[in-house]
Structures are given as structure tokens and as C-alpha cells.
Design a protein around this motif. Sequence first.
Motif, PDB file in Angstrom:
ATOM      1  N   ILE A   6       0.882  -1.212   0.020  1.00 43.75           N
ATOM      2  CA  ILE A   6       0.031  -0.161   0.093  1.00 43.75           C
ATOM      3  C   ILE A   6       0.943   1.194  -0.045  1.00 43.75           C
ATOM      4  O   ILE A   6       0.556   1.934  -0.727  1.00 43.75           O
ATOM      5  N   ASN A   9       2.618   1.903  -3.299  1.00 48.77           N
ATOM      6  CA  ASN A   9       1.837   2.404  -4.194  1.00 48.77           C
ATOM      7  C   ASN A   9       1.272   3.791  -4.160  1.00 48.77           C
ATOM      8  O   ASN A   9       1.229   4.773  -5.021  1.00 48.77           O
ATOM      9  N   ALA A  10       1.319   3.995  -2.831  1.00 53.75           N
ATOM     10  CA  ALA A  10       1.018   5.549  -2.543  1.00 53.75           C
ATOM     11  C   ALA A  10       1.897   6.547  -2.923  1.00 53.75           C
ATOM     12  O   ALA A  10       1.706   7.704  -3.411  1.00 53.75           O
ATOM     13  N   VAL A  32      -4.499   7.887  -8.846  1.00 54.07           N
ATOM     14  CA  VAL A  32      -4.062   6.555  -8.570  1.00 54.07           C
ATOM     15  C   VAL A  32      -4.653   5.519  -9.431  1.00 54.07           C
ATOM     16  O   VAL A  32      -5.998   5.613  -9.784  1.00 54.07           O
ATOM     17  N   ILE A  34      -5.328   1.533 -10.007  1.00 52.15           N
ATOM     18  CA  ILE A  34      -5.428   0.245  -9.645  1.00 52.15           C
ATOM     19  C   ILE A  34      -5.984  -0.895 -10.394  1.00 52.15           C
ATOM     20  O   ILE A  34      -6.919  -0.502 -10.854  1.00 52.15           O
ATOM     21  N   ALA A  36      -7.373  -4.580 -11.154  1.00 57.85           N
ATOM     22  CA  ALA A  36      -8.427  -5.453 -10.285  1.00 57.85           C
ATOM     23  C   ALA A  36      -7.821  -6.755 -10.742  1.00 57.85           C
ATOM     24  O   ALA A  36      -7.942  -7.929 -10.222  1.00 57.85           O
ATOM     25  N   PHE A  37      -7.165  -6.878 -11.786  1.00 58.70           N
ATOM     26  CA  PHE A  37      -6.491  -8.283 -12.465  1.00 58.70           C
ATOM     27  C   PHE A  37      -5.087  -8.061 -12.449  1.00 58.70           C
ATOM     28  O   PHE A  37      -4.269  -7.197 -12.751  1.00 58.70           O
ATOM     29  N   ASP A  56      -4.645  -8.094  -5.678  1.00 56.42           N
ATOM     30  CA  ASP A  56      -5.184  -7.862  -4.261  1.00 56.42           C
ATOM     31  C   ASP A  56      -5.790  -6.635  -4.172  1.00 56.42           C
ATOM     32  O   ASP A  56      -6.387  -6.384  -3.087  1.00 56.42           O
ATOM     33  N   PHE A  57      -6.195  -5.948  -5.228  1.00 54.42           N
ATOM     34  CA  PHE A  57      -6.738  -4.747  -5.236  1.00 54.42           C
ATOM     35  C   PHE A  57      -8.365  -5.176  -5.570  1.00 54.42           C
ATOM     36  O   PHE A  57      -9.070  -4.139  -5.179  1.00 54.42           O
ATOM     37  N   SER A  58      -8.644  -6.283  -6.082  1.00 57.44           N
ATOM     38  CA  SER A  58     -10.041  -6.184  -6.306  1.00 57.44           C
ATOM     39  C   SER A  58     -10.637  -6.803  -4.963  1.00 57.44           C
ATOM     40  O   SER A  58     -10.305  -7.459  -4.045  1.00 57.44           O
ATOM     41  N   SER A  59     -11.983  -6.136  -4.762  1.00 53.84           N
ATOM     42  CA  SER A  59     -12.570  -6.288  -3.568  1.00 53.84           C
ATOM     43  C   SER A  59     -12.930  -7.898  -3.427  1.00 53.84           C
ATOM     44  O   SER A  59     -13.774  -8.035  -2.544  1.00 53.84           O
TER      45      SER A  59
ATOM     46  N   GLU B  20     -17.876  -6.853  -8.379  1.00 52.22           N
ATOM     47  CA  GLU B  20     -17.604  -7.946  -7.067  1.00 52.22           C
ATOM     48  C   GLU B  20     -18.399  -7.395  -5.767  1.00 52.22           C
ATOM     49  O   GLU B  20     -18.507  -6.109  -5.371  1.00 52.22           O
ATOM     50  N   GLY B  21     -18.518  -8.453  -5.168  1.00 51.87           N
ATOM     51  CA  GLY B  21     -19.039  -8.224  -3.833  1.00 51.87           C
ATOM     52  C   GLY B  21     -17.893  -7.498  -2.716  1.00 51.87           C
ATOM     53  O   GLY B  21     -16.969  -7.058  -3.401  1.00 51.87           O
ATOM     54  N   ALA B  22     -18.412  -7.110  -1.597  1.00 50.03           N
ATOM     55  CA  ALA B  22     -17.412  -6.732  -0.685  1.00 50.03           C
ATOM     56  C   ALA B  22     -17.184  -5.123  -0.802  1.00 50.03           C
ATOM     57  O   ALA B  22     -16.111  -4.663  -0.439  1.00 50.03           O
ATOM     58  N   TYR B  62     -10.101   2.714  -1.709  1.00 53.51           N
ATOM     59  CA  TYR B  62      -8.483   2.400  -1.683  1.00 53.51           C
ATOM     60  C   TYR B  62      -8.160   1.489  -0.622  1.00 53.51           C
ATOM     61  O   TYR B  62      -8.611   1.807   0.787  1.00 53.51           O
ATOM     62  N   PRO B  63      -7.543   0.409  -0.708  1.00 54.10           N
ATOM     63  CA  PRO B  63      -6.860  -0.006  -1.791  1.00 54.10           C
ATOM     64  C   PRO B  63      -7.886  -1.037  -2.658  1.00 54.10           C
ATOM     65  O   PRO B  63      -7.364  -2.035  -3.371  1.00 54.10           O
ATOM     66  N   TYR B  64      -9.094  -1.051  -2.685  1.00 51.86           N
ATOM     67  CA  TYR B  64      -9.857  -2.030  -3.220  1.00 51.86           C
ATOM     68  C   TYR B  64     -10.742  -1.416  -4.350  1.00 51.86           C
ATOM     69  O   TYR B  64     -11.261  -0.154  -4.292  1.00 51.86           O
ATOM     70  N   THR B  65     -10.903  -2.008  -5.457  1.00 51.81           N
ATOM     71  CA  THR B  65     -12.028  -1.749  -6.227  1.00 51.81           C
ATOM     72  C   THR B  65     -13.215  -2.910  -6.657  1.00 51.81           C
ATOM     73  O   THR B  65     -12.488  -4.199  -6.575  1.00 51.81           O
ATOM     74  N   ALA B  66     -14.262  -2.569  -6.515  1.00 51.98           N
ATOM     75  CA  ALA B  66     -15.254  -3.691  -7.031  1.00 51.98           C
ATOM     76  C   ALA B  66     -15.622  -3.705  -8.298  1.00 51.98           C
ATOM     77  O   ALA B  66     -16.423  -4.760  -8.834  1.00 51.98           O
ATOM     78  N   TRP B  67     -14.835  -2.984  -9.313  1.00 52.63           N
ATOM     79  CA  TRP B  67     -15.098  -3.002 -10.695  1.00 52.63           C
ATOM     80  C   TRP B  67     -14.229  -4.046 -11.532  1.00 52.63           C
ATOM     81  O   TRP B  67     -12.923  -3.829 -11.249  1.00 52.63           O
ATOM     82  N   ASP B  68     -14.490  -4.866 -12.226  1.00 49.28           N
ATOM     83  CA  ASP B  68     -13.935  -5.927 -13.226  1.00 49.28           C
ATOM     84  C   ASP B  68     -13.783  -5.153 -14.663  1.00 49.28           C
ATOM     85  O   ASP B  68     -13.753  -5.852 -15.569  1.00 49.28           O
TER      86      ASP B  68
END
Lengths: 155, 317
Positions: A6, A9-10, A32, A34, A36-37, A56-59, B20-22, B62-68
Motif C-alpha cells: 500500500i 503504491n501511494a 491512482v 489500481i 483488479a486483475f 490484491d486490489f479487487s474487492s 464484485e462483492g465486498a 482504496y486499496p480495493y475496487t469492486a469493478w472488473d
Amino acid sequence: MSLENILSNAQRGQRELGAEKKVGWDEVTQGVVINAFEYDATNVSRELSEDRKYSDFSSYTATVASWRIIKPIYNRDICIDCQNCWVWCPDTSIISRDKQMLGIDYDHCKGCGVCVEVCPTNPKSLLMFAETADGEECLAGWPVKEKKAKETETE
Amino acid sequence: MAITSVKNLKEFSTANERFEGAHLLCPGCAHSMIVRELMNCSDDNLVIAANTGCLEVSTAVYPYTAWDTSWIHIGFENAATAASGAEAMYKARKRKGTLKNPDAPVKFVAFGGDGSTYDIGFQWLNGAVERGHDFTYICLDNEVYANTGGQRSSSTPIGSSSTTAPAGRVSYGEKQNKKDMMSIMAASGAKYVAQVSPNKWKNMAQVFQKSLATEGPCYINAISACCTEWKFDPKDTIHISDLATDSLVFPLYEIVDGHELNINYRPKNIIPVRDYLGSQGRFKHLFKPQFEHVLNEWQTRVDAQWDYLQRREAARV
């Protein structure tokens, strides 16, 4: 994701530019970004969740299970695979493959109860129980079919 | 494999999830139902822009995205501008032949809440529609600034209690009626304008597919029941949406090319507006005797609007 990741990246923007260098308006670093894949994601719409390589960035890799105070429990025996719960689940937590409902993704479920409300079977094939409830016990004590008003009268 | 058939729910359920969830939207929020359905009913590569609002702050923490898929956020008001800019760039690069995959289908979508659509981002949206960019704008209309704690927006309907238009002993809450965004966008030159509700999933998916296929600017007003600000139990999101469409408070219709109006859903049993209002905490005060006239005004207005829509559909003007 680790804390080092983290932090590194910041500070990426500063690293790219060099902290002491002054930049013009057209050289300003982007915000920023990020991913997701971990690979070229052009074809993700043709891949199932379990086949994708999420970063690790994908929820998808995160969890909101701690939000829940009640949880849905699924009874396969009564389900008719109508997929109502799938289409209306706000948290992508109903797992359906090949037109069959497989179960609930408890990492992403927040326990809102929409799936139970939209379930058309009698008795419902999804019911809400306390978060601490035991799945086997709940299934053993599942309610039986409610009789319609007419049937009760004739008895 | 991905399926884009929305003929029945079983077919549709084989679509691959791209939202995505969460994410951190409230439990039972209708926003994610709408967004999920948009992402599931299309196989194309989507470029999505989002205004500031519940959707933006909850899905990209940050640091998560729910979008694919490609997703961009800039400011409160300019999702329409970001989407139209991306679209213009895509067209230019296609013309110059500098795209990696020139044949891959790409669609541009912008999301906004009702605050950023009806009030703050209105000029930006109107400009993007006027320039005729090929994009779809989806307004997630929950009739209040839900993200900041329930201030009134110009989408808030009469009689609703919000933090900046609270109901009390004398006041019945919001005094102004909801802005008729559908007509405004149709008149601004949007090729396809439609109102959808998540409880009618099939109509919603068909409208989404139609708008993505339409060349030119499209505007979709999606009713998003907000359990936090409308004050109802999260599990009732779909039930409240049902009441909204069946009481004709939110008639589902579309306007093609700015004039051809089609009604997409006619309820078999029209229920009184009273039932819809009574189901939510934000209208609770209207059932006091001194505010009876507001309830009557609601019913009259909804009936008049339904009558207008039917006449306009029949007249084809």
C-alpha cells in the motif's frame, strides 16, 4: 495486501517524477490507478470468477462478513432454481452455475435479507438465522409447508 | 461462457459477474442491483465513469475496487464529461489506427446519483448529450443526497422529510415537486430515454441492452430504493420498488428519439399511492390529519401524470 504494498503504491507518483523535479501542467502524473486483475483483463466477461486471476486490489479478495448479524441459510431440497435471489442479491453473494443455485458466498454477504423476501417457494428455501446459528441445526428444524386457508378448513 | 440472453432468469443467471462483492454499499442497497445487472447483461468491454455519490465512495475505497472493468472517477459532476472524453479519444484513435484491439466492442457508460444528475452535474450531462457522444448515462435515483446524510435534491418528491427540508408541526417537509428529468433529457436530444426499476429486472436488462446498442447519447433514470434515507427495512428493497411501480409513482416508460413514448410496464392492479407512501419512514408524518391534503394532492398528481403518459403514447407525438 501487505502494508508495504500500500505504501509503495501511494508513493508511486512521486517516484515516477522524482520528488525534487518541478513539472509542467501537461506532465502531471495521473491519479491512482489500481488493477483488479494480474493479467490482461480484456476477456473477463467470458471467464467465471473462479478462473480469473484477481489482484490484491479487487474487492473480491476482501470480506464484509463482519457486517452481518443475521445470515441466510440455504435449503437445497426445496429450491426450484428460479434465480430470483441471484438477480436481486446486491452483494453478488449468490453462487449460480449452469442455471443451478449452488450456495451463498459468506465472504461477501452482508445479511440484508433480500434473497429471503424474493424467494417464491413454500416454505422458503432461504431463511435468515442468527450469525452464530449452526447450519445443520437450522436445516433440521426447517419449517414445513404452510397449508392454505381452504385446506385447514376441511380438516 | 458469457450469455447475454435476458429472455428468462435461468438463462440470464449464467452471465459472469463483473461487479464484485465486498463493496461498502449499505446492505439491501438497490444501487448494486442496478449496476450488477448492467454489467451482467453485456459482454462488451465497458468504460465506466462515476460521479461522486454513494456508488463512487463505496465501490472504490482504496486499496480495493469492486469493478472488473475500466472505471474512472474525476469530480462530483463530470462523469458525463469523462465518459464523453473517453469516447471521443476512442473514436479518434480508431480513426488513426492506434488502437490495440480495434475490433473489440467498447461501450461507454456514466453513473451518477440523483444529486449529481439533477443538480450539480446537470450542465455537464446536458452538454455531453448536446454534443451527441455515444454513451449511456444512468442516474441512480434515490431522491436524496444519501451519501452526505439525506439533504434534499431537486429529485426529492413533495412531502418527503429530509435533513434540509424536515417535517415538523407546521411543515410537511419538501415543498417542491420532483424535476421531470425524462422530458428534459428527451428535449435535450438524447436518442433514448427510459425509466427503469430493479424489481422489473427483465425490462431493466432489455432497456440496458437497447441503450448500449443505440448510437448516440442515452439517458436512463433508475429508481434506487434507499433503505437508509427512505427509512425502511433493508430486506424490503424489492417490495418498496414493487409498490413504487404498481402505484405508478414511478411509471416505467421510454422515449425514443425525443418523441416516441412507449409505456413499458402496465400494472394489472394499480394500488393507491397511499400504500407506497405509508411503507416508508420519510412520509410517515403525512398521515397526520393536518397533512391529509398532501396525500390527496399526491394521488391527483400521479393520476394526472399516468393519464398524460397514456395519451401521449396513443398520440405518438
